[in-house]
Motif scaffolding. Structure first.
Motif, PDB file in Angstrom:
ATOM      1  N   SER A   1       0.847  -1.191   0.000  1.00 57.51           N
ATOM      2  CA  SER A   1       0.000   0.000   0.000  1.00 57.51           C
ATOM      3  C   SER A   1       0.881   1.239   0.000  1.00 57.51           C
ATOM      4  O   SER A   1       2.080   1.162   0.293  1.00 57.51           O
ATOM      5  CB  SER A   1      -0.901   0.014   1.242  1.00 57.51           C
ATOM      6  OG  SER A   1      -0.086   0.162   2.407  1.00 57.51           O
ATOM      7  N   LEU A   2       0.284   2.378  -0.307  1.00 55.87           N
ATOM      8  CA  LEU A   2       1.026   3.634  -0.268  1.00 55.87           C
ATOM      9  C   LEU A   2       1.499   3.951   1.154  1.00 55.87           C
ATOM     10  O   LEU A   2       2.662   4.303   1.329  1.00 55.87           O
ATOM     11  CB  LEU A   2       0.189   4.769  -0.852  1.00 55.87           C
ATOM     12  CG  LEU A   2       0.954   6.076  -1.021  1.00 55.87           C
ATOM     13  CD1 LEU A   2       0.548   6.774  -2.304  1.00 55.87           C
ATOM     14  CD2 LEU A   2       0.732   6.987   0.166  1.00 55.87           C
ATOM     15  N   PRO A   3       0.653   3.813   2.188  1.00 51.91           N
ATOM     16  CA  PRO A   3       1.153   4.071   3.546  1.00 51.91           C
ATOM     17  C   PRO A   3       2.343   3.176   3.916  1.00 51.91           C
ATOM     18  O   PRO A   3       3.288   3.623   4.569  1.00 51.91           O
ATOM     19  CB  PRO A   3      -0.058   3.788   4.436  1.00 51.91           C
ATOM     20  CG  PRO A   3      -1.241   4.064   3.551  1.00 51.91           C
ATOM     21  CD  PRO A   3      -0.804   3.590   2.185  1.00 51.91           C
ATOM     22  N   GLU A   4       2.313   1.919   3.465  1.00 52.39           N
ATOM     23  CA  GLU A   4       3.432   1.022   3.746  1.00 52.39           C
ATOM     24  C   GLU A   4       4.690   1.495   3.020  1.00 52.39           C
ATOM     25  O   GLU A   4       5.791   1.493   3.579  1.00 52.39           O
ATOM     26  CB  GLU A   4       3.085  -0.410   3.324  1.00 52.39           C
ATOM     27  CG  GLU A   4       4.153  -1.413   3.703  1.00 52.39           C
ATOM     28  CD  GLU A   4       3.829  -2.835   3.264  1.00 52.39           C
ATOM     29  OE1 GLU A   4       4.787  -3.582   3.023  1.00 52.39           O
ATOM     30  OE2 GLU A   4       2.636  -3.183   3.165  1.00 52.39           O
ATOM     31  N   ALA A   5       4.557   1.923   1.768  1.00 57.13           N
ATOM     32  CA  ALA A   5       5.704   2.449   1.012  1.00 57.13           C
ATOM     33  C   ALA A   5       6.265   3.683   1.711  1.00 57.13           C
ATOM     34  O   ALA A   5       7.482   3.836   1.826  1.00 57.13           O
ATOM     35  CB  ALA A   5       5.287   2.782  -0.419  1.00 57.13           C
ATOM     36  N   ALA A   6       5.390   4.555   2.186  1.00 58.73           N
ATOM     37  CA  ALA A   6       5.838   5.769   2.882  1.00 58.73           C
ATOM     38  C   ALA A   6       6.632   5.399   4.139  1.00 58.73           C
ATOM     39  O   ALA A   6       7.675   5.984   4.416  1.00 58.73           O
ATOM     40  CB  ALA A   6       4.643   6.646   3.235  1.00 58.73           C
ATOM     41  N   GLU A   7       6.130   4.409   4.875  1.00 62.18           N
ATOM     42  CA  GLU A   7       6.825   3.972   6.083  1.00 62.18           C
ATOM     43  C   GLU A   7       8.210   3.416   5.746  1.00 62.18           C
ATOM     44  O   GLU A   7       9.193   3.724   6.408  1.00 62.18           O
ATOM     45  CB  GLU A   7       5.981   2.909   6.807  1.00 62.18           C
ATOM     46  CG  GLU A   7       6.501   2.563   8.174  1.00 62.18           C
ATOM     47  CD  GLU A   7       5.573   1.605   8.918  1.00 62.18           C
ATOM     48  OE1 GLU A   7       6.118   0.719   9.604  1.00 62.18           O
ATOM     49  OE2 GLU A   7       4.343   1.740   8.809  1.00 62.18           O
ATOM     50  N   LEU A   8       8.290   2.626   4.673  1.00 66.39           N
ATOM     51  CA  LEU A   8       9.577   2.067   4.245  1.00 66.39           C
ATOM     52  C   LEU A   8      10.562   3.169   3.860  1.00 66.39           C
ATOM     53  O   LEU A   8      11.767   3.030   4.049  1.00 66.39           O
ATOM     54  CB  LEU A   8       9.373   1.127   3.054  1.00 66.39           C
ATOM     55  CG  LEU A   8       8.679  -0.200   3.361  1.00 66.39           C
ATOM     56  CD1 LEU A   8       8.261  -0.884   2.067  1.00 66.39           C
ATOM     57  CD2 LEU A   8       9.601  -1.111   4.175  1.00 66.39           C
ATOM     58  N   LEU A   9      10.045   4.262   3.298  1.00 70.42           N
ATOM     59  CA  LEU A   9      10.894   5.379   2.876  1.00 70.42           C
ATOM     60  C   LEU A   9      11.147   6.383   4.009  1.00 70.42           C
ATOM     61  O   LEU A   9      11.945   7.306   3.850  1.00 70.42           O
ATOM     62  CB  LEU A   9      10.256   6.104   1.689  1.00 70.42           C
ATOM     63  CG  LEU A   9      10.183   5.299   0.387  1.00 70.42           C
ATOM     64  CD1 LEU A   9       9.302   6.002  -0.623  1.00 70.42           C
ATOM     65  CD2 LEU A   9      11.577   5.038  -0.166  1.00 70.42           C
ATOM     66  N   GLY A  10      10.417   6.230   5.119  1.00 67.28           N
ATOM     67  CA  GLY A  10      10.589   7.134   6.256  1.00 67.28           C
ATOM     68  C   GLY A  10      10.005   8.519   6.026  1.00 67.28           C
ATOM     69  O   GLY A  10      10.541   9.509   6.527  1.00 67.28           O
ATOM     70  N   ILE A  11       8.935   8.575   5.243  1.00 62.26           N
ATOM     71  CA  ILE A  11       8.270   9.854   4.954  1.00 62.26           C
ATOM     72  C   ILE A  11       6.776   9.712   5.205  1.00 62.26           C
ATOM     73  O   ILE A  11       6.255   8.596   5.225  1.00 62.26           O
ATOM     74  CB  ILE A  11       8.529  10.322   3.499  1.00 62.26           C
ATOM     75  CG1 ILE A  11       7.980   9.307   2.493  1.00 62.26           C
ATOM     76  CG2 ILE A  11      10.024  10.583   3.265  1.00 62.26           C
ATOM     77  CD1 ILE A  11       8.103   9.734   1.036  1.00 62.26           C
TER      78      ILE A  11
END
Length: 159
Positions: free
Chosen positions: A29-39
């Motif tokens: 998901s987008l929230p998961e991608a954001a968490e992985l990127l730290g943003i």
């Protein structure tokens, strides 16, 4: 690097855009991608390819915590009908699979409509290939592509 990443990098260079690729694990998901990127989710900008009634397309750049506002986008574009194409049509229109779409290096230079909320931000977006994100200065991207900046989004929960 994949052909798609090379295409993005070459297109960015041709337009004088500084881009940074960051490899990341697959995200569901987008929230998961954001968490992985730290943003925050708003720091990822979704590139949505949108089909017009005349079978041409446009790109809509929308912050990850927001959704397209169809009435606002139709008003800015000056049309009555817009829709999201199916995955095969999106791939044919851009050369990228859904989830990786980015206007940089697209097989067609469709017009870009950027939500006003990305102005002044360093943003992450699709990089043309799964497992990567691309970071770019939103203002430089807007300038390099002559994007139209307008209020084209709404809070995601208002769908």
């Amino acid at each position: 690097m994949s052909d798609a990443l090379n295409r993005v990098e070459e297109a960015a260079r041709e337009r004088g855009l500084a881009v940074e690729f960051r490899e990341r694990p697959a995200a569901k998901s987008l929230p998961e991608a954001a968490e992985l990127l730290g943003i925050p989710p708003a720091g990822i900008v979704k590139t949505l390819v949108v089909k017009r009634a005349d079978d041409s397309y446009l790109f809509a750049l929308v912050p990850g915590d927001r959704a397209i506002s169809w009435p606002k986008l139709r008003a800015v574009v000056g049309v009555n009908r817009l829709k999201l194409p199916d995955p095969d049509a999106a791939l044919a229109a851009t050369g990228y699979e859904r989830g990786t779409i980015v206007p940089i290096g697209s097989t067609s230079d469709w017009p870009i409509y950027a939500d006003e909320r990305i102005v002044g931000e360093r943003i992450a977006m699709g990089a043309g290939a799964h497992g990567y994100s691309l970071f770019v200065d939103a203002d430089a991207l807007i300038a390099a592509y002559g994007a139209t900046v307008a209020d084209i989004s709404q809070p995601a929960e208002e769908r």
